[in-house]
Structure formats: structure tokens, C-alpha cells
Scaffold this motif. Structure first.
Motif, PDB file in Angstrom:
ATOM      1  N   ARG A   1      56.827  37.253  38.356  1.00  0.00           N
ATOM      2  CA  ARG A   1      57.724  36.269  37.766  1.00  0.00           C
ATOM      3  C   ARG A   1      57.251  35.799  36.395  1.00  0.00           C
ATOM      4  N   ALA A   2      56.243  36.475  35.850  1.00  0.00           N
ATOM      5  CA  ALA A   2      55.691  36.047  34.565  1.00  0.00           C
ATOM      6  C   ALA A   2      56.748  36.170  33.472  1.00  0.00           C
ATOM      7  N   PRO A   3      56.830  35.165  32.591  1.00  0.00           N
ATOM      8  CA  PRO A   3      57.899  35.167  31.579  1.00  0.00           C
ATOM      9  C   PRO A   3      57.647  36.088  30.399  1.00  0.00           C
ATOM     10  N   SER A   4      56.406  36.598  30.234  1.00  0.00           N
ATOM     11  CA  SER A   4      56.119  37.408  29.052  1.00  0.00           C
ATOM     12  C   SER A   4      55.087  38.477  29.372  1.00  0.00           C
ATOM     13  N   ALA A   5      55.042  39.488  28.495  1.00  0.00           N
ATOM     14  CA  ALA A   5      54.055  40.559  28.660  1.00  0.00           C
ATOM     15  C   ALA A   5      52.636  40.002  28.525  1.00  0.00           C
ATOM     16  N   ARG A   6      52.453  39.017  27.664  1.00  0.00           N
ATOM     17  CA  ARG A   6      51.123  38.407  27.482  1.00  0.00           C
ATOM     18  C   ARG A   6      50.666  37.717  28.770  1.00  0.00           C
ATOM     19  N   ALA A   7      51.600  37.021  29.414  1.00  0.00           N
ATOM     20  CA  ALA A   7      51.256  36.345  30.671  1.00  0.00           C
ATOM     21  C   ALA A   7      50.926  37.361  31.747  1.00  0.00           C
ATOM     22  N   ARG A   8      51.704  38.449  31.798  1.00  0.00           N
ATOM     23  CA  ARG A   8      51.433  39.485  32.807  1.00  0.00           C
ATOM     24  C   ARG A   8      50.078  40.138  32.571  1.00  0.00           C
ATOM     25  N   LEU A   9      49.718  40.327  31.298  1.00  0.00           N
ATOM     26  CA  LEU A   9      48.417  40.921  30.988  1.00  0.00           C
ATOM     27  C   LEU A   9      47.283  39.991  31.416  1.00  0.00           C
ATOM     28  N   ALA A  10      47.451  38.701  31.162  1.00  0.00           N
ATOM     29  CA  ALA A  10      46.424  37.736  31.569  1.00  0.00           C
ATOM     30  C   ALA A  10      46.284  37.721  33.088  1.00  0.00           C
ATOM     31  N   LEU A  11      47.407  37.750  33.791  1.00  0.00           N
ATOM     32  CA  LEU A  11      47.364  37.751  35.252  1.00  0.00           C
ATOM     33  C   LEU A  11      46.759  39.040  35.789  1.00  0.00           C
ATOM     34  N   ALA A  12      46.996  40.149  35.100  1.00  0.00           N
ATOM     35  CA  ALA A  12      46.398  41.415  35.527  1.00  0.00           C
ATOM     36  C   ALA A  12      44.873  41.344  35.410  1.00  0.00           C
ATOM     37  N   GLY A  13      44.393  40.763  34.304  1.00  0.00           N
ATOM     38  CA  GLY A  13      42.946  40.605  34.158  1.00  0.00           C
ATOM     39  C   GLY A  13      42.365  39.704  35.228  1.00  0.00           C
ATOM     40  N   ALA A  14      43.070  38.586  35.500  1.00  0.00           N
ATOM     41  CA  ALA A  14      42.603  37.675  36.546  1.00  0.00           C
ATOM     42  C   ALA A  14      42.619  38.374  37.905  1.00  0.00           C
ATOM     43  N   GLY A  15      43.655  39.189  38.128  1.00  0.00           N
ATOM     44  CA  GLY A  15      43.755  39.894  39.400  1.00  0.00           C
ATOM     45  C   GLY A  15      42.623  40.892  39.597  1.00  0.00           C
ATOM     46  N   LEU A  16      42.270  41.593  38.518  1.00  0.00           N
ATOM     47  CA  LEU A  16      41.173  42.561  38.629  1.00  0.00           C
ATOM     48  C   LEU A  16      39.850  41.851  38.952  1.00  0.00           C
ATOM     49  N   LEU A  17      39.599  40.723  38.263  1.00  0.00           N
ATOM     50  CA  LEU A  17      38.382  39.968  38.540  1.00  0.00           C
ATOM     51  C   LEU A  17      38.401  39.444  39.968  1.00  0.00           C
ATOM     52  N   TRP A  18      39.565  38.980  40.404  1.00  0.00           N
ATOM     53  CA  TRP A  18      39.705  38.464  41.774  1.00  0.00           C
ATOM     54  C   TRP A  18      39.384  39.553  42.796  1.00  0.00           C
ATOM     55  N   LEU A  19      39.981  40.737  42.609  1.00  0.00           N
ATOM     56  CA  LEU A  19      39.753  41.835  43.558  1.00  0.00           C
ATOM     57  C   LEU A  19      38.295  42.300  43.522  1.00  0.00           C
ATOM     58  N   ALA A  20      37.702  42.303  42.322  1.00  0.00           N
ATOM     59  CA  ALA A  20      36.289  42.696  42.224  1.00  0.00           C
ATOM     60  C   ALA A  20      35.407  41.729  43.004  1.00  0.00           C
ATOM     61  N   PHE A  21      35.699  40.428  42.866  1.00  0.00           N
ATOM     62  CA  PHE A  21      34.901  39.462  43.613  1.00  0.00           C
ATOM     63  C   PHE A  21      35.162  39.587  45.114  1.00  0.00           C
ATOM     64  N   ALA A  22      36.403  39.832  45.493  1.00  0.00           N
ATOM     65  CA  ALA A  22      36.707  40.003  46.914  1.00  0.00           C
ATOM     66  C   ALA A  22      35.935  41.188  47.489  1.00  0.00           C
ATOM     67  N   ALA A  23      35.844  42.273  46.717  1.00  0.00           N
ATOM     68  CA  ALA A  23      35.066  43.431  47.170  1.00  0.00           C
ATOM     69  C   ALA A  23      33.588  43.072  47.283  1.00  0.00           C
ATOM     70  N   TRP A  24      33.082  42.317  46.294  1.00  0.00           N
ATOM     71  CA  TRP A  24      31.688  41.838  46.349  1.00  0.00           C
ATOM     72  C   TRP A  24      31.470  41.018  47.602  1.00  0.00           C
TER      73      TRP A  24
END
Length: 575
Positions: free
Chosen positions: A543-566
């Protein structure tokens, strides 16, 4: 002091001491020396003066041992201590592993003698005379002597040779000079584990059998553990056999906070789960090299090693520092007294203290060996390993009360039968050793293992602050349901951090050593919050309103998944 009193031409040596004067002197001074031999003493002056409250009414004097790290000369011998630690990097026969330490010790002693040193001056007898001479130098008519472990022999000898100068004696973790020290160490190992088994409520009925089973597994397949030599600071790979395990467990039983964890640890090791070995090695190697080994060997080789049970070091299982003593003393070839040491014999009031799980000066031996003293009170403290003074609050209360009136019965002053810590039960923890290893590595300056959790914490706190900022500023929350969904991830992450941190903090507060083998059982279940947060990030990104927001959320998601794996690897998966 003269280095060797039997030689009129003996050189003078210097022994530092601490003299704490009483605020309102009304009782005889107390003199203390630490054990070992080879353990520093001066750092404990404040423990007596302020910790026990003795400064109020009596002077406190603490004398360093001759040959110690702070004395002049010192028998520190770092090369021998470094070789002692490196002995655990091979799987050779222990009598071969300790040869380099013996050779290094021989070289150190040769240098000492070449510099004018006289090894015969480094004995219990000479040390006791140091204390007598110090009393006279300070102008005291008499004082109370406090010995701990090895120095109980020194204080007993002092009471014998200076009867008018010693009014009372405390023997804490009594090392009886007439008993076979090697034999009592083996007896103490089995007795300590048996008593821990009794305290486990049936969870671990036979920790000693678990120790032997785990040792057999390591003999069949030695385990390599990365660590460092505590003397040189150099990285080392320790290769552990069954005898190494026996040795490190014996060292661990000294510590009142590690005792309750050992049955759980041995049960895991007997089942083939070796994850905690790294921490055990760190603790064990540090303990075995933490004192002045050169002084220890020069003194022990003359006073005691020759009178150990023949072949004690070749017992099965092996406590390897006893082997090191045999190997080093054979190399040094120092002469011993012609007759074995006699039982302690003095007439002053004596307080004899013992820990019920002491692995090296076991309570039954201390009780029996001191029973012949004319005016003795024996106190045993449940759940305590070596050194009652340092490990038992009830012990300290009893010591202070007895010192106020030597010979007075203090047996019922406090609860000696209830251990300070319960034995960790089989169901108390989720077994994982990786968290402790990462924390220890960070403590040593290697922050890589905790970098991901730190980055995750910054993400959650920063994101939550940004999400709450409009509300705090009074502008309200815009975006309706989408705006609320955007807050699920930072909220769940922050709650996860607070809950996990709170549980671990509480566990550390109640018994920090339990985190060596596991975490509270609820911690892995907190991973459900990470699942919820990951799902919320996915919905928010859609539901992100812009490509910039989606990119930021993608980065946050990758960090989140990396920590979850840790989190899964470090916490959820048993180790």
C-alpha cells in the motif's frame, strides 16, 4: 624479609602489605593472606575492612605471598603459564602435553637462581615466619589469623610457632597439610556432583555418571573449540578430550554461581550436545592460569606434591592440573622435607568453614582433619563451592559474629542449610549456547556477532519514533487503516526487544550463569512477534504511496528477515 632464614647470608626480599587502621580500635587486628599458593592477596583488604565491617573496631592487615606477582622478586614465570594454557590445544597424553610447561618452568627457575634466588625460601614455613615478623614490625602483641585454602596451612603453622601472637584462627576451605591433596581433589569432584544431583529434584540423578559419559564421547571424538591463550592473548584452537572436560568441570565447581548449572550442562554434554564447551574452556583455562604459577609450583613441589598418593595423576578420570604438578615437579627436582607434613596442632580457638560442594577441599575431609583441634567450631554451608568468605552471605555473617567473640557458638546465626541458588532444572531453560558465545565475544571486543541485533534494535526504535511523531506533535494519525498497519512492525519489534531483553535480564539477575547453557523458555516463542512484524511490512509495502517508500520498506524488510534468521539460528535451534 630474609629470603631463606636458615642461611645467614640470605638476601633480602620485599613483600608488600596493606594496613587498614580501625576507626575505633577495640579488638585485636586481623591478618589475612590469600590461597593458591600464587593468588594475590592485597585486593581483598577492602573486603575485610569494609565488606565485613571490621574497620570499625579492628585493624586489618593483608600480606602478599613471597614470590607472588607483586613481590620482589616474583616467580611469575609467564612462559610456563602460557605453556600450561597451550597444553589443551593437543590431544596427546597429558604427561606429554605438560612437558613444555615443565621445560619453561625449569628455564624460569634457572634464571631465578642465576639472579641470586634461593628456592628453598619459598615454603609454608617461611611464609608463616613472614607473618610473625610482620606482627612484630607493626608492634602488635597479638592478632587473629584468617587463612583461605592453601593459606590455611600457613595460618595453622603461624598459630603453632607464634602461640602468644595469635589469639584465634579462621580456616576457610581448610587444606589439611597431612592429607593427600590429589586424593581429596578426586573425592571432592565426585562428592560435589553427587550433592548437586541430590539437589536437582530428580532431574539429574547422577551428574558424575553424566560427566564420565561425556568424557567417553570426547575421548572417542575430540572437539575443537576456538578461544585464546589468556596469558599471551593469542588465538588458539583447543582440542578437548575427556580428561580436559574433567579438568574444566572440576575448576567450574569452585564457583557458587556456576555450580547450579553444571548438572544441566553435563546432561547436555552426555547427550552429545557440545555447544557449551567453548564457554567452559574460557572459564577453565582462565582459572588454571590466573594465579602466579611459578610461585605455585616452587612451593608445592617442595611442600606437598611428593606426598601425594602414588600415581594419583594416572587415575581415571584425570584432573590434569594434578598431572601438570607431577610433570613440572619431576623436572624441577626440588627437595622436599624428609617427613610428611603433620596434622595441624594449635590450641587457640578455631573456626573451620567448608562449602558442601567444594571440589578441592571437601567438607568431610576438612571436618575430619581439623577434629583434633582443642577449641574448634566446624560450619558447613550448603550450595557453596570453594572459599566460603567470597561465596556465602551466611558465611560472612557467621565469620563477623565469630570474630567479635572467638570461640562463641555461631552455628545457628543464619540458615546454612539452604543454598543461595537452586539447581537449574531440566525444564527451566530452552537449551542454546550461541547467545552466550556471542555475548562473550562482544565482551572481548568482537562485536560482529551482535551487530545484526543492534541494527534491528535501531530500526525498530527509529521506526516507532517516526510513526508516533505525528501523534506526539498533536497532528493525529493520518492514513486510516494503512497508517495503523504501518505501525504494526515497529510496535511488534519493540515489544519483542523489550520482552526478550526483560526475560534475559531477569534470568541474569537471578543466576547469570544459567545463560551459559540456555535462555528462558518463553524467549523462542517471542519469535511470533517477528512473524507478525514481517507480515505487516509486506502489507505496508503493497500500500506504499511511492517507489521511494517501497524501497525503504524493502530495505527494512530485508533487515527484519535477516534478524529473524539470526534469531532462529542463535536462539530457537537448540545447541
Amino acid at each position: 624479609m630474609p629470603e631463606y632464614r636458615a642461611d645467614p647470608e640470605s638476601r633480602t626480599i620485599e613483600l608488600p602489605y596493606v594496613h587498614v587502621r580501625a576507626e575505633h580500635p577495640a579488638a585485636p587486628p586481623l591478618v589475612f593472606m590469600n590461597g593458591g599458593p600464587g593468588s594475590g592477596s592485597l585486593q581483598l583488604a577492602g573486603y575485610f575492612a569494609d565488606g565485613l565491617g571490621l574497620r570499625e573496631t579492628r585493624d586489618v592487615v593483608v600480606l602478599e605471598q613471597r614470590g607472588g606477582a607483586r613481590g620482589t622478586p616474583s616467580l611469575q614465570c609467564p612462559g610456563a603459564a602460557a605453556a600450561m594454557a597451550d597444553a589443551f590445544t593437543t590431544t596427546d597424553d597429558p604427561y606429554e602435553e605438560f612437558e613444555p610447561a615443565a621445560v619453561a618452568m625449569r628455564a624460569c627457575l634457572d634464571d631465578f637462581v642465576a639472579g641470586g634466588g634461593e628456592p628453598r625460601g619459598y615454603t609454608v614455613t617461611e611464609t608463616a615466619q613472614d607473618l610473625r615478623d610482620l606482627r612484630e614490625a607493626l608492634g602488635y602483641d597479638s592478632w587473629t589469623a584468617y587463612g583461605l585454602s592453601w593459606s590455611t596451612q600457613v595460618m595453622a603453622e603461624l598459630a603453632r610457632i607464634d602461640p602468644d601472637g595469635v589469639d584465634a584462627v579462621v580456616l576457610d576451605s581448610f587444606s589439611a597439610p597431612d592429607r593427600d591433596f590429589a586424593a581429596t581433589a578426586y573425592e571432592g569432584l565426585e562428592l560435589s556432583l553427587d550433592r548437586l544431583g541430590e539437589r536437582s529434584g530428580g532431574d539429574f540423578p547422577d551428574p558424575y555418571a553424566d560427566l564420565l559419559a561425556a568424557a567417553d564421547l570426547l575421548d572417542a571424538t575430540p572437539v575443537a573449540v576456538d578461544g585464546h591463550n589468556p596469558v599471551t592473548g593469542q588465538p588458539r584452537t583447543f582440542r578437548l578430550t575427556g580428561d580436559d572436560l574433567i579438568t574444566f568441570v572440576h575448576a567450574g565447581l569452585y564457583d557458587v554461581e556456576l555450580l547450579p548449572v553444571i548438572p544441566y550442562l553435563l546432561d547436555r554434554l552426555a547427550g552429545g550436545n557440545t555447544g557449551a564447551l567453548g564457554t567452559l574452556v574460557d572459564l577453565g583455562v582462565e582459572e588454571l592460569t590466573s594465579h602466579t604459577l611459578g610461585q605455585y609450583w616452587v612451593m608445592q613441589c617442595q611442600d606437598e606434591v611428593a606426598y601425594r598418593r602414588a600415581g594419583a595423576g594416572r587415575a581415571s578420570p584425570l584432573i590434569e592440573w594434578l598431572v601438570a604438578d607431577e610433570v613440572v615437579c619431576a623436572e624441577l627436582g626440588l627437595a622436599s622435607p624428609p617427613l610428611p607434613p603433620a596434622p595441624v596442632a594449635f590450641t587457640q580457638p578455631a573456626l573451620v568453614l567448608a562449602g558442601s560442594e567444594d571440589p578441592v577441599t571437601p567438607a568431610p575431609v576438612a571436618d575430619e582433619a581439623s577434629a583434633g583441634l582443642a577449641d574448634r567450631q566446624f560450619l558447613e554451608f550448603a550450595g557453596v563451592g570453594h572459599a566460603v568468605l567470597l561465596q556465602s552471605r551466611c558465611g560472612r555473617e557467621s565469620i563477623a559474629a565469630w570474630l567479635a567473640e572467638p570461640g562463641h557458638d555461631v552455628a545457628d546465626l543464619c540458615d546454612r542449610a539452604t543454598p543461595a541458588y537452586a539447581v537449574v532444572g531440566a525444564g527451566d531453560l530452552h537449551p542454546t549456547t550461541r547467545v552466550a558465545r556471542a555475548a562473550l565475544a562482544a565482551d572481548d571486543g568482537d562485536w560482529l556477532g551482535v551487530a545484526l541485533p543492534a541494527a534491528f534494535a535501531l530500526l525498530c526504535v527509529g521506526w516507532l519514533a517516526g510513526w508516533l511523531a505525528p501523534v506526539v506533535a498533536g497532528r493525529g494519525r493520518r492514513g486510516g487503516a494503512a497508517g495503523l498497519v504501518a505501525g504494526v512492525a515497529p510496535l511488534s519489534g519493540t515489544v519483542f526487544l523489550l520482552a526478550a531483553g526483560g526475560l534475559v535480564w531477569a534470568a541474569a539477575g537471578s543466576l547469570p550463569t544459567q545463560l551459559v547453557v540456555g535462555v528462558p523458555r518463553a524467549v523462542p516463542w517471542l519469535g511470533l512477534l517477528l512473524v507478525a512484524g514481517a507480515a505487516a511490512i509486506g502489507l505496508t509495502a503493497r500500500r506504499a504511496p511511492s517507489a521511494r517508500a517501497r524501497l525503504a520498506l524493502a530495505g527494512a524488510g530485508l533487515l527484519w528477515l535477516a534478524f529473524a534468521a539470526w534469531f532462529v539460528v542463535m536462539v530457537v535451534l537448540p545447541s
